[in-house]
Design an enzyme around this catalytic site. Structure first.
Site, mmCIF file in Angstrom:
data_model
loop_
_atom_site.group_PDB
_atom_site.id
_atom_site.type_symbol
_atom_site.label_atom_id
_atom_site.label_comp_id
_atom_site.label_asym_id
_atom_site.label_seq_id
_atom_site.Cartn_x
_atom_site.Cartn_y
_atom_site.Cartn_z
ATOM 1 N N GLU A 1 26.962 33.638 43.750
ATOM 2 C CA GLU A 1 27.809 34.610 43.048
ATOM 3 C C GLU A 1 27.132 35.025 41.729
ATOM 4 O O GLU A 1 26.519 34.189 41.059
ATOM 5 C CB GLU A 1 29.152 33.914 42.729
ATOM 6 C CG GLU A 1 30.098 34.687 41.824
ATOM 7 C CD GLU A 1 31.289 33.821 41.341
ATOM 8 O OE1 GLU A 1 31.103 32.595 41.124
ATOM 9 O OE2 GLU A 1 32.383 34.384 41.175
ATOM 10 N N CYS B 1 33.255 32.515 45.705
ATOM 11 C CA CYS B 1 33.675 31.381 44.889
ATOM 12 C C CYS B 1 35.144 30.997 45.066
ATOM 13 O O CYS B 1 35.496 30.390 46.050
ATOM 14 C CB CYS B 1 33.331 31.615 43.415
ATOM 15 S SG CYS B 1 33.440 30.054 42.496
ATOM 16 N N LYS C 1 35.386 40.517 45.175
ATOM 17 C CA LYS C 1 36.184 39.284 45.054
ATOM 18 C C LYS C 1 37.671 39.579 44.823
ATOM 19 O O LYS C 1 38.021 40.360 43.923
ATOM 20 C CB LYS C 1 35.623 38.442 43.908
ATOM 21 C CG LYS C 1 36.248 37.073 43.729
ATOM 22 C CD LYS C 1 35.453 36.287 42.691
ATOM 23 C CE LYS C 1 35.967 34.904 42.415
ATOM 24 N NZ LYS C 1 35.131 34.190 41.431
HETATM 25 N N1 CDT Z 1 33.607 31.495 39.778
HETATM 26 C C1 CDT Z 1 34.726 30.884 40.192
HETATM 27 O O1 CDT Z 1 35.548 31.476 40.877
HETATM 28 N N2 CDT Z 1 34.938 29.623 39.779
HETATM 29 C C2 CDT Z 1 36.123 28.872 40.019
HETATM 30 C C3 CDT Z 1 36.284 27.890 38.906
HETATM 31 C C4 CDT Z 1 37.580 27.212 38.882
HETATM 32 S S1 CDT Z 1 38.909 28.161 38.374
HETATM 33 C C5 CDT Z 1 38.744 28.386 36.701
HETATM 34 C C6 CDT Z 1 36.115 28.130 41.356
HETATM 35 O O2 CDT Z 1 37.094 28.234 42.093
HETATM 36 O O3 CDT Z 1 35.160 27.406 41.642
#
Ligand code: CDT
Length: 305
Positions: free
Chosen positions: A49, A170, A125
């Protein structure tokens, strides 16, 4: 489409990207991984990502000119020309994520580029985590909600020579419906990238489980939907923020068949066999549309009316 049911695929994990590292340098690192992928006969390569820069939602950026530097108004073809050339010559499909501004609207985006050298798939996303405003008590920010708009393309699938592919990004990977929506369209391989901090300020009690939760949601979804999952991390200590690694390839049996050993640039390679999707879908989870589509419509109906 002349489908191959067996081929080699890779998650091309990237180690940390310092905020001062130019995009040219990051792309040179990606090219190195792609060259390694080529030597291993890999036909599908998945990068993380927002992989052209540091994970900038970590910062509260008030200078619009500074913020602009993180976005692309279109896929940076000239910056990535050597990669695209290799993709064309070696007939590889790649996926990578970047911050997109489409007519001024910002999205957290992923694309497929295939052997034609063209962008043949795009996803924006949908599950944007984090917060809108600066929160001074956090050790670092997670301002995805501020910097991006919720994706407006749904969860599309793409027929390719390597089967029916679909993307998520993600945080999407933690939500079971992401995979089910893709699977009901016949998706066989889900590709995704992630930036996941080890420390989650709102629930630090879970910090020691970050790697476990990462694999748990993807393994469960691969099995429950009879799909391959190829997941590529941006990993390591990025400007004092520790990002988990664990890039992996998961079979439709739910097994991790290849996993990163480091939190640096690393290619994680495995053999994909699309017949394994059928094995699950015909024998364990048969998506019998006669039952499930009316069931979903019924659930939707009782939920919203
Ligand atoms: N980039 C991304 O979506 N990261 C989130 C971090 C946790 S929520 C603040 C994830 O789900 O891995």
């Amino acid at each position: 489409m002349n489908n191959k049911s067996k081929y080699t695929a890779a998650a091309a994990q990237l180690g940390p990207i310092d905020p001062s590292e130019p995009k040219e340098s990051v792309v040179a690192r990606m090219l190195n991984l792609l060259i390694e992928a080529k030597t291993k006969g890999t036909e599908l390569v998945v990068f993380p990502e927002l992989c052209l820069t540091t994970f900038f939602p970590r910062y509260y950026i008030t200078d619009p000119a500074n913020l602009d530097t993180y976005y692309e108004s279109e896929v940076p073809i000239s910056l990535m020309s050597d990669m695209f050339e290799l993709v064309r010559k070696e007939k590889i499909i790649i996926s990578f994520g970047y911050a997109e501004r489409d007519n001024g609207i910002p999205f957290n985006t992923s694309v497929y580029v295939d052997s034609s050298g063209n962008i043949v798939g795009k996803y924006r996303k949908i599950h944007l985590p984090g917060h809108y405003e600066y929160e001074p008590d956090r050790p670092f920010q997670h301002l995805e909600k501020r910097y991006f708009t919720k994706g407006n393309l749904g969860f599309p699938t793409f027929d390719t020579t390597l089967g029916r592919l679909g993307m998520c990004i993600c945080n999407d990977r933690r939500w079971p419906e992401t995979y089910r929506v893709l699977a009901l369209q016949g998706c066989e391989v889900v590709t995704l990238g992630y930036n996941t901090p080890k420390h989650y300020p709102l629930a630090p009690e879970h910090d020691h489980l970050q790697e476990f939760h990462n694999h748990l949601c993807m393994q469960a979804a691969a099995y429950a939907n009879g799909m391959w999952v190829i997941a590529s991390a941006k990993a390591g200590l990025e400007d004092n923020c520790e990002l988990i690694g664990g890039s992996c390839i998961i079979s439709p049996r739910g097994e991790i068949v290849a996993e990163a050993n480091t939190t640096m640039d690393e290619l994680v390679v495995a053999q994909i066999d699309l017949n394994e999707c059928t094995l699950i879908r015909e024998n364990i989870f048969d998506f019998n549309f006669d039952i499930y589509i009316p069931l979903y419509i019924y659930i939707y109906y009782i939920f919203f009316y």
